[in-house]
Design a protein around this motif. Sequence first.
Motif, PDB file in Angstrom:
ATOM      1  N   VAL A  62      47.593  44.328  42.777  1.00 40.03           N
ATOM      2  CA  VAL A  62      48.261  43.568  41.722  1.00 40.03           C
ATOM      3  C   VAL A  62      47.649  42.177  41.602  1.00 40.03           C
ATOM      4  O   VAL A  62      47.373  41.689  40.499  1.00 40.03           O
ATOM      5  CB  VAL A  62      49.775  43.465  42.002  1.00 40.03           C
ATOM      6  CG1 VAL A  62      50.470  42.704  40.873  1.00 40.03           C
ATOM      7  CG2 VAL A  62      50.397  44.845  42.168  1.00 40.03           C
ATOM      8  N   LEU A  63      47.422  41.541  42.737  1.00 38.91           N
ATOM      9  CA  LEU A  63      46.834  40.203  42.726  1.00 38.91           C
ATOM     10  C   LEU A  63      45.458  40.222  42.074  1.00 38.91           C
ATOM     11  O   LEU A  63      45.140  39.355  41.247  1.00 38.91           O
ATOM     12  CB  LEU A  63      46.742  39.663  44.153  1.00 38.91           C
ATOM     13  CG  LEU A  63      46.065  38.298  44.314  1.00 38.91           C
ATOM     14  CD1 LEU A  63      46.772  37.229  43.489  1.00 38.91           C
ATOM     15  CD2 LEU A  63      46.023  37.884  45.783  1.00 38.91           C
ATOM     16  N   ASN A  64      44.633  41.199  42.417  1.00 41.17           N
ATOM     17  CA  ASN A  64      43.310  41.313  41.799  1.00 41.17           C
ATOM     18  C   ASN A  64      43.408  41.407  40.280  1.00 41.17           C
ATOM     19  O   ASN A  64      42.682  40.728  39.548  1.00 41.17           O
ATOM     20  CB  ASN A  64      42.576  42.549  42.331  1.00 41.17           C
ATOM     21  CG  ASN A  64      41.728  42.245  43.553  1.00 41.17           C
ATOM     22  OD1 ASN A  64      41.276  41.129  43.741  1.00 41.17           O
ATOM     23  ND2 ASN A  64      41.516  43.251  44.379  1.00 41.17           N
ATOM     24  N   LEU A  65      44.315  42.260  39.820  1.00 34.50           N
ATOM     25  CA  LEU A  65      44.480  42.437  38.373  1.00 34.50           C
ATOM     26  C   LEU A  65      44.924  41.141  37.708  1.00 34.50           C
ATOM     27  O   LEU A  65      44.378  40.731  36.673  1.00 34.50           O
ATOM     28  CB  LEU A  65      45.502  43.542  38.097  1.00 34.50           C
ATOM     29  CG  LEU A  65      45.837  43.773  36.617  1.00 34.50           C
ATOM     30  CD1 LEU A  65      44.637  44.362  35.881  1.00 34.50           C
ATOM     31  CD2 LEU A  65      47.057  44.682  36.479  1.00 34.50           C
ATOM     32  N   PHE A  66      45.900  40.467  38.299  1.00 37.30           N
ATOM     33  CA  PHE A  66      46.439  39.251  37.699  1.00 37.30           C
ATOM     34  C   PHE A  66      45.405  38.131  37.679  1.00 37.30           C
ATOM     35  O   PHE A  66      45.353  37.342  36.741  1.00 37.30           O
ATOM     36  CB  PHE A  66      47.693  38.801  38.447  1.00 37.30           C
ATOM     37  CG  PHE A  66      48.915  39.648  38.180  1.00 37.30           C
ATOM     38  CD1 PHE A  66      48.824  40.841  37.485  1.00 37.30           C
ATOM     39  CD2 PHE A  66      50.172  39.248  38.642  1.00 37.30           C
ATOM     40  CE1 PHE A  66      49.947  41.624  37.245  1.00 37.30           C
ATOM     41  CE2 PHE A  66      51.298  40.016  38.394  1.00 37.30           C
ATOM     42  CZ  PHE A  66      51.185  41.210  37.693  1.00 37.30           C
ATOM     43  N   VAL A  67      44.581  38.057  38.735  1.00 31.26           N
ATOM     44  CA  VAL A  67      43.520  37.044  38.766  1.00 31.26           C
ATOM     45  C   VAL A  67      42.475  37.349  37.695  1.00 31.26           C
ATOM     46  O   VAL A  67      42.060  36.459  36.929  1.00 31.26           O
ATOM     47  CB  VAL A  67      42.855  36.984  40.164  1.00 31.26           C
ATOM     48  CG1 VAL A  67      41.589  36.125  40.115  1.00 31.26           C
ATOM     49  CG2 VAL A  67      43.829  36.404  41.179  1.00 31.26           C
ATOM     50  N   GLN A  68      42.048  38.619  37.615  1.00 32.39           N
ATOM     51  CA  GLN A  68      41.037  39.013  36.634  1.00 32.39           C
ATOM     52  C   GLN A  68      41.507  38.772  35.202  1.00 32.39           C
ATOM     53  O   GLN A  68      40.730  38.321  34.354  1.00 32.39           O
ATOM     54  CB  GLN A  68      40.680  40.487  36.818  1.00 32.39           C
ATOM     55  CG  GLN A  68      39.954  40.807  38.117  1.00 32.39           C
ATOM     56  CD  GLN A  68      39.965  42.289  38.432  1.00 32.39           C
ATOM     57  OE1 GLN A  68      40.419  43.120  37.630  1.00 32.39           O
ATOM     58  NE2 GLN A  68      39.466  42.651  39.616  1.00 32.39           N
ATOM     59  N   GLN A  69      42.784  39.065  34.949  1.00 35.67           N
ATOM     60  CA  GLN A  69      43.317  38.948  33.594  1.00 35.67           C
ATOM     61  C   GLN A  69      43.959  37.587  33.322  1.00 35.67           C
ATOM     62  O   GLN A  69      44.540  37.378  32.264  1.00 35.67           O
ATOM     63  CB  GLN A  69      44.332  40.063  33.340  1.00 35.67           C
ATOM     64  CG  GLN A  69      43.744  41.456  33.427  1.00 35.67           C
ATOM     65  CD  GLN A  69      42.638  41.674  32.404  1.00 35.67           C
ATOM     66  OE1 GLN A  69      42.749  41.262  31.252  1.00 35.67           O
ATOM     67  NE2 GLN A  69      41.562  42.327  32.835  1.00 35.67           N
TER      68      GLN A  69
END
Length: 216
Positions: A62-69
């Motif tokens: 989730v953290l990866n997705l939120f950082v990327q987006q």
Amino acid sequence: MPDFATFSSLLRIAAKYELPAVRSQLLEVVRDGYPETFEGLVPSKPLGERIFSGRTPHPNEVLNLFVQQKLTSALPMAYYMAARRGLRSLMNTPASARLPPETLQVAVEGLIALREMELKESHRLICGSPTSRTCFSPSCASPRTVELRASDVRHEVADRIVGSGTKILQVLSLSDVCGGDGHEFCENCVEWWERGHAEVRKKAWAALPGVFGLRA
């Protein structure tokens, strides 16, 4: 609530094809799980990755997705949910949940800062000093008691609160921490500690953007 894979796909499509209305709707969907205000930390509501249906994703995913987006409003809580499990969860993960070095460094530094705050505040609250608060109950092993046993018990309770990872945003129940054993502390002392920990939670929430390097 969609499953995480569906949510991820929709979010990426909204970014690729510049669909701000869809992106706003998706942000609204996760707002309860990744609140923007301290008042949003309602104990009865699931937080973080638990809001998704189907398979519960690793908080690193989730953290990866939120950082990327660049989901800025949800990042403080996303970093906290990943860091709260501790270093092993942050670092020893399958490939799908592996954090890039920059994100991992921020998460680890934030975890260390929160652990230091939790250790300091919990020991200050539970152990205190003999003059910080006086309990007049004759049967209470309160901070004014100078017996070694009472001092050891207070440190034991504080250490259980801290534990591994971090629980600094979790509502404190000393009866849960002590396994139902009040350690001979009176009800007034326990209530006073729990109220004090609520203030620690507010302090920690306010510190999240700073400890995770999100303040401009």
